[in-house]
Design a protein around this motif. Structure first.
Motif, PDB file in Angstrom:
ATOM      1  N   ALA A  17      29.903  15.843   4.661  1.00  0.00           N
ATOM      2  CA  ALA A  17      29.568  16.830   5.687  1.00  0.00           C
ATOM      3  C   ALA A  17      28.263  17.558   5.384  1.00  0.00           C
ATOM      4  O   ALA A  17      27.863  17.694   4.233  1.00  0.00           O
ATOM      5  CB  ALA A  17      30.702  17.849   5.818  1.00  0.00           C
ATOM      6  N   THR A  18      27.643  18.018   6.449  1.00  0.00           N
ATOM      7  CA  THR A  18      26.474  18.886   6.387  1.00  0.00           C
ATOM      8  C   THR A  18      26.845  20.203   7.045  1.00  0.00           C
ATOM      9  O   THR A  18      27.465  20.206   8.115  1.00  0.00           O
ATOM     10  CB  THR A  18      25.281  18.259   7.139  1.00  0.00           C
ATOM     11  N   ILE A  19      26.478  21.307   6.418  1.00  0.00           N
ATOM     12  CA  ILE A  19      26.774  22.628   6.975  1.00  0.00           C
ATOM     13  C   ILE A  19      25.495  23.231   7.540  1.00  0.00           C
ATOM     14  O   ILE A  19      24.482  23.324   6.841  1.00  0.00           O
ATOM     15  CB  ILE A  19      27.377  23.566   5.916  1.00  0.00           C
ATOM     16  N   LEU A  20      25.553  23.616   8.816  1.00  0.00           N
ATOM     17  CA  LEU A  20      24.464  24.303   9.495  1.00  0.00           C
ATOM     18  C   LEU A  20      24.918  25.726   9.764  1.00  0.00           C
ATOM     19  O   LEU A  20      26.019  25.937  10.278  1.00  0.00           O
ATOM     20  CB  LEU A  20      24.133  23.627  10.832  1.00  0.00           C
ATOM     21  N   ALA A  21      24.098  26.706   9.428  1.00  0.00           N
ATOM     22  CA  ALA A  21      24.492  28.107   9.612  1.00  0.00           C
ATOM     23  C   ALA A  21      23.399  28.873  10.349  1.00  0.00           C
ATOM     24  O   ALA A  21      22.232  28.834   9.956  1.00  0.00           O
ATOM     25  CB  ALA A  21      24.779  28.779   8.279  1.00  0.00           C
ATOM     26  N   ASP A  34      23.455  23.793   4.276  1.00  0.00           N
ATOM     27  CA  ASP A  34      22.354  22.881   3.983  1.00  0.00           C
ATOM     28  C   ASP A  34      21.118  23.257   4.796  1.00  0.00           C
ATOM     29  O   ASP A  34      19.993  23.027   4.366  1.00  0.00           O
ATOM     30  CB  ASP A  34      22.771  21.448   4.314  1.00  0.00           C
ATOM     31  N   PHE A  35      21.357  23.808   5.977  1.00  0.00           N
ATOM     32  CA  PHE A  35      20.284  24.252   6.868  1.00  0.00           C
ATOM     33  C   PHE A  35      20.655  25.603   7.446  1.00  0.00           C
ATOM     34  O   PHE A  35      21.806  25.821   7.821  1.00  0.00           O
ATOM     35  CB  PHE A  35      20.081  23.276   8.039  1.00  0.00           C
ATOM     36  N   THR A  36      19.687  26.502   7.544  1.00  0.00           N
ATOM     37  CA  THR A  36      19.885  27.770   8.230  1.00  0.00           C
ATOM     38  C   THR A  36      18.738  27.964   9.205  1.00  0.00           C
ATOM     39  O   THR A  36      17.653  27.403   9.031  1.00  0.00           O
ATOM     40  CB  THR A  36      19.903  28.975   7.259  1.00  0.00           C
ATOM     41  N   ARG A  44      17.790  20.936  16.134  1.00  0.00           N
ATOM     42  CA  ARG A  44      16.867  19.900  15.656  1.00  0.00           C
ATOM     43  C   ARG A  44      17.340  19.311  14.330  1.00  0.00           C
ATOM     44  O   ARG A  44      17.277  18.098  14.115  1.00  0.00           O
ATOM     45  CB  ARG A  44      15.464  20.460  15.523  1.00  0.00           C
ATOM     46  N   ALA A  45      17.816  20.162  13.439  1.00  0.00           N
ATOM     47  CA  ALA A  45      18.318  19.684  12.145  1.00  0.00           C
ATOM     48  C   ALA A  45      19.515  18.760  12.339  1.00  0.00           C
ATOM     49  O   ALA A  45      19.643  17.752  11.633  1.00  0.00           O
ATOM     50  CB  ALA A  45      18.702  20.868  11.258  1.00  0.00           C
ATOM     51  N   ALA A  46      20.367  19.081  13.294  1.00  0.00           N
ATOM     52  CA  ALA A  46      21.573  18.277  13.543  1.00  0.00           C
ATOM     53  C   ALA A  46      21.223  16.848  13.949  1.00  0.00           C
ATOM     54  O   ALA A  46      21.985  15.920  13.674  1.00  0.00           O
ATOM     55  CB  ALA A  46      22.441  18.933  14.612  1.00  0.00           C
ATOM     56  N   THR A  47      20.076  16.662  14.573  1.00  0.00           N
ATOM     57  CA  THR A  47      19.685  15.301  14.984  1.00  0.00           C
ATOM     58  C   THR A  47      19.167  14.485  13.812  1.00  0.00           C
ATOM     59  O   THR A  47      19.030  13.269  13.933  1.00  0.00           O
ATOM     60  CB  THR A  47      18.608  15.328  16.090  1.00  0.00           C
ATOM     61  N   GLN A  48      18.889  15.136  12.684  1.00  0.00           N
ATOM     62  CA  GLN A  48      18.297  14.444  11.534  1.00  0.00           C
ATOM     63  C   GLN A  48      19.302  14.118  10.423  1.00  0.00           C
ATOM     64  O   GLN A  48      18.985  13.332   9.533  1.00  0.00           O
ATOM     65  CB  GLN A  48      17.165  15.296  10.943  1.00  0.00           C
TER      66      GLN A  48
END
Length: 68
Positions: A17-21, A34-36, A44-48
């Motif tokens: 998993a990748t966590i976006l916050a 992993d990305f904020t 945009r980060a979710a597409t990568q």
């Protein structure tokens, strides 16, 4: 007993998993991410990402439809 940060990190690896916050999230959640950023940056980060799971830690106003 495993502390919460270790447990989340372990689950993140197990689930691939990748966590976006969102940057309005609490600092502790942002520290695990992993990305904020703002909504656009996170979209945009979710597409990568190449992981199987994306955990999106948004904020309440993003999920609630506006009142008319």
């Amino acid at each position: 007993m495993i502390d919460l940060v270790q447990e989340i990190s372990q689950l993140k690896r197990q689930k691939n998993a990748t966590i976006l916050a969102h940057y309005y999230q609490e600092g502790e959640i942002q520290d695990l991410a992993d990305f904020t950023g703002d909504s656009l940056k996170l979209a945009r980060a979710a597409t990568q990402v190449t992981t199987d799971v994306i955990v999106f830690c948004g904020v309440h106003f993003m999920a609630k439809p506006p009142k008319c």
